[in-house]
Design an enzyme around this catalytic site. Structure first.
Site, short mmCIF file in Angstrom:
data_model
loop_
_atom_site.label_atom_id
_atom_site.label_comp_id
_atom_site.label_asym_id
_atom_site.label_seq_id
_atom_site.Cartn_x
_atom_site.Cartn_y
_atom_site.Cartn_z
N HIS A 1 -9.35 -6.84 -2.16
CA HIS A 1 -8.29 -6.24 -2.62
C HIS A 1 -8.33 -6.65 -4.63
O HIS A 1 -8.36 -7.68 -4.47
CB HIS A 1 -7.26 -6.51 -2.17
CG HIS A 1 -5.85 -5.93 -3.31
ND1 HIS A 1 -5.35 -4.48 -3.30
CD2 HIS A 1 -5.09 -6.52 -4.22
CE1 HIS A 1 -5.04 -4.29 -4.06
NE2 HIS A 1 -4.57 -5.46 -4.29
N THR B 1 -14.18 1.12 -4.26
CA THR B 1 -13.57 1.35 -3.31
C THR B 1 -14.53 1.00 -2.37
O THR B 1 -14.29 0.33 -1.22
CB THR B 1 -12.31 2.52 -3.00
OG1 THR B 1 -11.87 2.28 -4.45
CG2 THR B 1 -11.54 2.01 -1.95
N ARG C 1 -11.60 -5.86 -10.87
CA ARG C 1 -11.81 -4.69 -10.28
C ARG C 1 -13.86 -4.43 -10.83
O ARG C 1 -13.93 -3.40 -9.67
CB ARG C 1 -10.91 -3.48 -11.09
CG ARG C 1 -9.67 -3.54 -11.75
CD ARG C 1 -9.34 -2.72 -9.49
NE ARG C 1 -10.34 -0.72 -9.32
CZ ARG C 1 -9.14 -0.96 -8.27
NH1 ARG C 1 -8.74 -1.68 -7.22
NH2 ARG C 1 -9.66 0.26 -8.03
N PHE D 1 -5.47 6.72 6.74
CA PHE D 1 -5.76 5.61 7.44
C PHE D 1 -5.15 4.57 6.44
O PHE D 1 -5.22 3.50 6.90
CB PHE D 1 -7.60 5.11 6.33
CG PHE D 1 -7.55 4.99 4.75
CD1 PHE D 1 -7.12 4.61 4.08
CD2 PHE D 1 -7.18 6.78 4.04
CE1 PHE D 1 -6.52 3.95 2.09
CE2 PHE D 1 -7.62 6.82 2.52
CZ PHE D 1 -6.82 5.91 2.04
N TYR E 1 0.91 -0.85 -0.11
CA TYR E 1 -0.27 0.26 0.15
C TYR E 1 0.40 1.19 0.04
O TYR E 1 0.34 2.65 0.59
CB TYR E 1 -1.06 0.28 1.30
CG TYR E 1 -2.07 -1.10 1.18
CD1 TYR E 1 -2.66 -1.04 -0.40
CD2 TYR E 1 -2.84 -1.51 2.32
CE1 TYR E 1 -4.46 -1.50 -0.37
CE2 TYR E 1 -3.61 -2.57 1.78
CZ TYR E 1 -4.77 -2.42 0.84
OH TYR E 1 -5.75 -3.12 0.23
N ARG F 1 -18.53 -6.00 -3.50
CA ARG F 1 -18.10 -5.79 -2.76
C ARG F 1 -19.70 -5.53 -2.43
O ARG F 1 -20.43 -4.85 -1.72
CB ARG F 1 -17.46 -3.90 -2.76
CG ARG F 1 -16.04 -4.70 -2.24
CD ARG F 1 -15.32 -3.52 -3.00
NE ARG F 1 -13.57 -3.52 -3.03
CZ ARG F 1 -12.77 -3.27 -3.27
NH1 ARG F 1 -13.00 -2.26 -4.14
NH2 ARG F 1 -11.38 -3.23 -2.72
N VAL G 1 -15.97 1.11 3.85
CA VAL G 1 -14.61 1.21 3.28
C VAL G 1 -13.74 0.40 4.12
O VAL G 1 -12.64 -0.38 3.11
CB VAL G 1 -14.01 2.42 2.80
CG1 VAL G 1 -14.01 3.05 3.70
CG2 VAL G 1 -13.13 2.51 1.59
N GLU H 1 2.09 -6.47 -7.95
CA GLU H 1 2.05 -6.60 -6.36
C GLU H 1 2.21 -8.38 -6.67
O GLU H 1 2.53 -8.86 -5.76
CB GLU H 1 0.50 -6.79 -6.54
CG GLU H 1 -0.09 -5.27 -6.27
CD GLU H 1 -1.23 -4.57 -6.21
OE1 GLU H 1 -2.38 -5.36 -5.94
OE2 GLU H 1 -1.08 -3.47 -5.65
P1 IDP Z 1 -8.86 -0.38 -3.24
O1 IDP Z 1 -8.55 -1.72 -2.51
O2 IDP Z 1 -10.36 -0.17 -4.10
O3 IDP Z 1 -7.91 -0.13 -4.66
P2 IDP Z 1 -7.66 2.00 -2.44
O4 IDP Z 1 -7.84 3.46 -2.96
O5 IDP Z 1 -6.45 1.49 -3.13
O6 IDP Z 1 -9.08 1.24 -2.72
O7 IDP Z 1 -7.13 1.96 -0.70
C1 IDP Z 1 -6.96 0.76 -0.73
C2 IDP Z 1 -7.99 0.25 0.81
O8 IDP Z 1 -7.84 1.03 1.47
C3 IDP Z 1 -9.19 0.61 -0.01
O9 IDP Z 1 -9.68 -1.37 -0.35
C4 IDP Z 1 -9.46 0.52 1.99
O10 IDP Z 1 -9.93 -0.80 2.56
C5 IDP Z 1 -8.56 1.40 1.68
N1 IDP Z 1 -9.70 3.03 1.98
C6 IDP Z 1 -9.17 3.93 1.04
N2 IDP Z 1 -9.75 4.43 1.23
C7 IDP Z 1 -10.08 5.01 2.46
C8 IDP Z 1 -10.96 5.46 3.08
O11 IDP Z 1 -11.56 6.65 3.07
N3 IDP Z 1 -10.76 5.30 4.64
C9 IDP Z 1 -10.66 4.08 4.67
N4 IDP Z 1 -9.88 3.10 4.40
C10 IDP Z 1 -10.13 3.21 3.15
MG MG Z 2 -5.78 0.17 -4.36
#
Ligand code: IDP
Ligand code: MG
Length: 151
Positions: A117, A93, A87, A59, A51, A104, A111, A128
């Site tokens: 993932h 997300t 996706r 977060f 990440y 989801r 979130v 990854e």
């Molecule tokens: P993704 O998993 O859909 O690719 P990303 O933006 O890469 O989304 O974020 C990774 C992970 O971080 C998300 O799946 C979620 O678990 C967490 N996350 C993303 N945005 C937030 C937020 O605004 N608050 C809390 N957790 C978040």
């Molecule tokens: Mg992501």
């Protein structure tokens, strides 16, 4: 191309909620080929790297901590445009923005507990897959139904 690969992981909440079978089922039935799968307790170091792009987000620490709180099911799936299609299968997300029919959109509400993932680009998928798997964990096998999935 049909050789496209993506990295998918059932997060600790998805494992706890017994969603592994359902998620594998969806990818199998869509027509994608399973290349690698393992149940792993990921280290914080691995997750920080996984990440890394989100390191400045508020977060980030909580995310890394949650992802290392229990086992995750790490997988590699292969098939035509699988990064993009996976996706779509995951949904947005934020589960609140995810349509019913997506993983989801069907199985979660927050979130920070969005159960799965999936890599967001071909480049991040390659990174990854390399981060989570040794090359010898990626299986090479002929899918006997490929001619019924591709023309
Ligand atoms: P993704 O998993 O859909 O690719 P990303 O933006 O890469 O989304 O974020 C990774 C992970 O971080 C998300 O799946 C979620 O678990 C967490 N996350 C993303 N945005 C937030 C937020 O605004 N608050 C809390 N957790 C978040
Ligand atoms: Mg992501």
């Amino acid at each position: 191309s049909a050789n496209c690969r993506t990295f998918v992981a059932v997060k600790p909440d998805g494992v706890q909620r017994k969603m592994v079978g359902e998620i594998v089922r969806r990818f199998e039935r869509r027509g994608f080929k399973l290349v690698a799968l393992k149940l792993v307790q990921a280290s914080e170091d691995l997750l920080k790297e996984h990440y890394w792009d989100l390191r400045s987000k508020p977060f980030y620490r909580e995310l890394v901590s949650f992802m290392s709180s229990g086992p995750v099911v790490a997988m590699v799936w292969e098939g035509l445009d699988v990064v993009k299609t996976a996706r779509k299968m995951l949904g947005e997300t934020n589960p609140a923005d995810s349509l019913p029919g997506s993983i989801r959109g069907d199985y979660c509400v927050e979130v920070g507990r969005n159960v799965i993932h999936g890599s967001d680009s071909v480049e991040s998928a390659q990174k990854e897959i390399h981060l989570w798997f040794h090359p010898n964990e990626l299986q090479s096998w002929e899918n006997s139904s490929s001619r019924w999935i591709y023309n």
